[in-house]
Design a protein around this motif. Structure first.
Motif, PDB file in Angstrom:
ATOM      1  N   PRO A  10       0.821  -1.220   0.000  1.00 48.09           N
ATOM      2  CA  PRO A  10       0.000   0.000   0.000  1.00 48.09           C
ATOM      3  C   PRO A  10       0.858   1.276   0.000  1.00 48.09           C
ATOM      4  O   PRO A  10       0.509   2.262  -0.649  1.00 48.09           O
ATOM      5  CB  PRO A  10      -0.807  -0.126   1.305  1.00 48.09           C
ATOM      6  CG  PRO A  10      -0.825  -1.587   1.601  1.00 48.09           C
ATOM      7  CD  PRO A  10       0.498  -2.099   1.139  1.00 48.09           C
ATOM      8  N   ILE A  11       1.983   1.235   0.719  1.00 48.81           N
ATOM      9  CA  ILE A  11       2.902   2.382   0.751  1.00 48.81           C
ATOM     10  C   ILE A  11       3.530   2.568  -0.624  1.00 48.81           C
ATOM     11  O   ILE A  11       3.666   3.703  -1.113  1.00 48.81           O
ATOM     12  CB  ILE A  11       3.988   2.173   1.811  1.00 48.81           C
ATOM     13  CG1 ILE A  11       3.361   1.995   3.196  1.00 48.81           C
ATOM     14  CG2 ILE A  11       4.978   3.334   1.825  1.00 48.81           C
ATOM     15  CD1 ILE A  11       4.307   1.475   4.252  1.00 48.81           C
ATOM     16  N   LEU A  14       1.122   4.327  -2.995  1.00 50.73           N
ATOM     17  CA  LEU A  14       1.029   5.758  -2.713  1.00 50.73           C
ATOM     18  C   LEU A  14       2.251   6.513  -3.234  1.00 50.73           C
ATOM     19  O   LEU A  14       2.129   7.580  -3.855  1.00 50.73           O
ATOM     20  CB  LEU A  14       0.898   5.983  -1.206  1.00 50.73           C
ATOM     21  CG  LEU A  14      -0.507   6.184  -0.623  1.00 50.73           C
ATOM     22  CD1 LEU A  14      -0.415   6.404   0.887  1.00 50.73           C
ATOM     23  CD2 LEU A  14      -1.208   7.364  -1.277  1.00 50.73           C
ATOM     24  N   GLU A  15       3.441   5.970  -2.974  1.00 46.81           N
ATOM     25  CA  GLU A  15       4.668   6.653  -3.389  1.00 46.81           C
ATOM     26  C   GLU A  15       4.812   6.657  -4.907  1.00 46.81           C
ATOM     27  O   GLU A  15       5.369   7.599  -5.480  1.00 46.81           O
ATOM     28  CB  GLU A  15       5.873   6.011  -2.711  1.00 46.81           C
ATOM     29  CG  GLU A  15       5.858   6.227  -1.191  1.00 46.81           C
ATOM     30  CD  GLU A  15       7.133   5.782  -0.488  1.00 46.81           C
ATOM     31  OE1 GLU A  15       7.996   5.177  -1.139  1.00 46.81           O
ATOM     32  OE2 GLU A  15       7.251   6.056   0.724  1.00 46.81           O
ATOM     33  N   ARG A  17       2.234   6.881  -6.905  1.00 47.53           N
ATOM     34  CA  ARG A  17       1.300   7.931  -7.310  1.00 47.53           C
ATOM     35  C   ARG A  17       1.930   9.321  -7.140  1.00 47.53           C
ATOM     36  O   ARG A  17       1.772  10.202  -7.990  1.00 47.53           O
ATOM     37  CB  ARG A  17       0.021   7.824  -6.470  1.00 47.53           C
ATOM     38  CG  ARG A  17      -1.021   8.903  -6.737  1.00 47.53           C
ATOM     39  CD  ARG A  17      -1.470   8.898  -8.176  1.00 47.53           C
ATOM     40  NE  ARG A  17      -2.485   9.919  -8.413  1.00 47.53           N
ATOM     41  CZ  ARG A  17      -2.730  10.472  -9.595  1.00 47.53           C
ATOM     42  NH1 ARG A  17      -2.029  10.103 -10.665  1.00 47.53           N
ATOM     43  NH2 ARG A  17      -3.671  11.385  -9.732  1.00 47.53           N
ATOM     44  N   ILE A  18       2.682   9.497  -6.058  1.00 46.54           N
ATOM     45  CA  ILE A  18       3.369  10.776  -5.817  1.00 46.54           C
ATOM     46  C   ILE A  18       4.366  11.061  -6.936  1.00 46.54           C
ATOM     47  O   ILE A  18       4.463  12.195  -7.428  1.00 46.54           O
ATOM     48  CB  ILE A  18       4.073  10.757  -4.446  1.00 46.54           C
ATOM     49  CG1 ILE A  18       3.038  10.752  -3.313  1.00 46.54           C
ATOM     50  CG2 ILE A  18       5.009  11.951  -4.293  1.00 46.54           C
ATOM     51  CD1 ILE A  18       3.625  10.458  -1.944  1.00 46.54           C
ATOM     52  N   LEU A  39      -0.700  13.580  -0.208  1.00 45.21           N
ATOM     53  CA  LEU A  39      -0.305  12.182  -0.403  1.00 45.21           C
ATOM     54  C   LEU A  39       0.965  11.848   0.371  1.00 45.21           C
ATOM     55  O   LEU A  39       1.105  10.747   0.912  1.00 45.21           O
ATOM     56  CB  LEU A  39      -0.108  11.895  -1.891  1.00 45.21           C
ATOM     57  CG  LEU A  39      -1.373  11.813  -2.748  1.00 45.21           C
ATOM     58  CD1 LEU A  39      -1.011  11.635  -4.214  1.00 45.21           C
ATOM     59  CD2 LEU A  39      -2.276  10.676  -2.279  1.00 45.21           C
ATOM     60  N   GLN A  40       1.905  12.790   0.434  1.00 42.72           N
ATOM     61  CA  GLN A  40       3.134  12.568   1.195  1.00 42.72           C
ATOM     62  C   GLN A  40       2.827  12.400   2.680  1.00 42.72           C
ATOM     63  O   GLN A  40       3.412  11.542   3.352  1.00 42.72           O
ATOM     64  CB  GLN A  40       4.100  13.735   0.987  1.00 42.72           C
ATOM     65  CG  GLN A  40       4.782  13.734  -0.364  1.00 42.72           C
ATOM     66  CD  GLN A  40       5.673  14.934  -0.570  1.00 42.72           C
ATOM     67  OE1 GLN A  40       5.349  16.045  -0.122  1.00 42.72           O
ATOM     68  NE2 GLN A  40       6.789  14.748  -1.250  1.00 42.72           N
ATOM     69  N   LYS A  42       0.010  11.352   3.935  1.00 43.93           N
ATOM     70  CA  LYS A  42      -0.684  10.075   4.072  1.00 43.93           C
ATOM     71  C   LYS A  42       0.306   8.912   4.025  1.00 43.93           C
ATOM     72  O   LYS A  42       0.213   7.956   4.803  1.00 43.93           O
ATOM     73  CB  LYS A  42      -1.720   9.923   2.962  1.00 43.93           C
ATOM     74  CG  LYS A  42      -2.590   8.673   3.094  1.00 43.93           C
ATOM     75  CD  LYS A  42      -3.645   8.624   2.010  1.00 43.93           C
ATOM     76  CE  LYS A  42      -4.506   7.369   2.139  1.00 43.93           C
ATOM     77  NZ  LYS A  42      -5.545   7.304   1.067  1.00 43.93           N
ATOM     78  N   SER A  43       1.292   9.018   3.110  1.00 40.03           N
ATOM     79  CA  SER A  43       2.306   7.972   2.983  1.00 40.03           C
ATOM     80  C   SER A  43       3.162   7.876   4.244  1.00 40.03           C
ATOM     81  O   SER A  43       3.455   6.778   4.724  1.00 40.03           O
ATOM     82  CB  SER A  43       3.195   8.262   1.768  1.00 40.03           C
ATOM     83  OG  SER A  43       4.260   7.341   1.682  1.00 40.03           O
TER      84      SER A  43
END
Length: 315
Positions: A10-11, A14-15, A17-18, A39-40, A42-43
């Protein structure tokens, strides 16, 4: 680029996507800095929550991470000077165990440790950090030199275990490990051992029988690997996670049991995410430990070591 472990998927998403959003922003098509910041955050939160509740098996995976700092990284980052000494003066030079003279600030010492390697070629050359008899005999030779010249001994342990091959057994693997352990216990100079990744079986103990044993926060230390334990007890390696939990192999468990003396905090997300910070933390801990131990005489150091190991497991 960071390699993600299974429980970090999941991490990783997210990263990823960033990174995509940053590429878009670089093209000047959209102003999405606010979205990237969200997003950062949240990550970072997800990373913190994940690493705050790692299971013993997950910690084992972190301890084995291919980007985790190895012996050569610690040597390059910690010491102003390192002079390697090779060979056991008997058979050959084992590249799984490396050692030599080093200088940490104004302090001279002997450093010995396992080197796993960081790519296919170097991993083969260093035999994945699995020491052979000549490696442990080299360690004994270096410890003898340290004792003779009153130099502290620092060991950096990172091995799944000693090499189990037939050739190693023919050259006296068990005897070499036993004598290395004996030599650690008999030294009259300060000794500090640090489990920086895996501390597996007698191959780890042979370099870790010190009066001060430290562990990095996500390192593991055990008499056998979780997979090996599972294969013996359940005839399958699929229960390695159950075995890891039962064996209490984490730094936190071992500190409670009195097997180790101190835990060195790692950067959020593990040592592989910030090697420089990890190395700096390790250097400070080493300096603090040696400063205290160097005030003690030879017999007191031996007594400390003896009492430490005799008390482990005592009722």
């Amino acid at each position: 680029m960071t390699s993600y472990l299974d429980f970090e998927k999941p991490i990783a998403a997210l990263e990823a996507r960033i990174l995509e959003l940053r590429d878009t922003a670089d093209e000047g098509s959209l102003d999405i800095e606010t979205e990237i910041e969200k997003l950062q955050a949240k990550s970072a939160k997800m990373l913190s929550e994940t690493y705050a509740k790692l299971t013993p098996w997950q910690k084992t995976q972190v301890a084995r991470h291919p980007e985790r700092p190895h012996f050569k990284d610690f040597v390059e980052g910690l010491f102003d000077e390192f002079i390697p000494l090779g060979g056991d003066r008997n058979f050959g030079d084992d590249q799984a165990i490396i050692g030599g003279f080093a200088r940490l600030g104004d302090r001279r010492l002997v450093v010995i440790g396992h080197e796993k390697g960081d790519d296919t070629e170097s991993r083969l050359r260093h035999n994945f950090g699995m020491g052979k008899p000549e490696g442990y005999r080299k360690a004994i030779r270096l410890m003898d030199i340290a004792d003779r010249f009153s130099l502290p001994v620092l060991t950096l342990v990172d091995t799944s275990g000693a090499f189990p091959g037939v050739s190693a057994e023919e050259r006296g693997q068990a005897e070499a490990i036993a004598r290395s352990t004996e030599k650690c216990l008999s030294l009259g100079v300060p000794t500090v051992a640090i489990i920086v990744g895996e501390g597996g079986s007698g191959g780890a103990v042979a370099l870790a029988a010190s009066e001060r044993v430290l562990m990095l926060e996500h390192a593991v230390y055990s008499v056998i690997s979780p997979e090996g334990c599972a294969s013996i007890l359940w005839r399958t390696g699929d229960k390695a996670d159950v075995a890891a939990d039962a064996m209490q192999i984490t730094a936190q468990n071992l500190k409670k049991l009195g097997v180790i003396d101190r835990i060195i905090e790692e950067p959020m997300g593990g040592a592989h995410r910030n090697q420089e910070l990890t190395i700096n933390s390790l250097g400070k801990a080493i300096a603090e430990e040696l400063e205290k131990l160097e005030k003690l005489d030879r017999e007191t150091l031996r007594k400390m070591r003896r009492e430490k190991f005799l008390q482990i497991g005592a009722l």
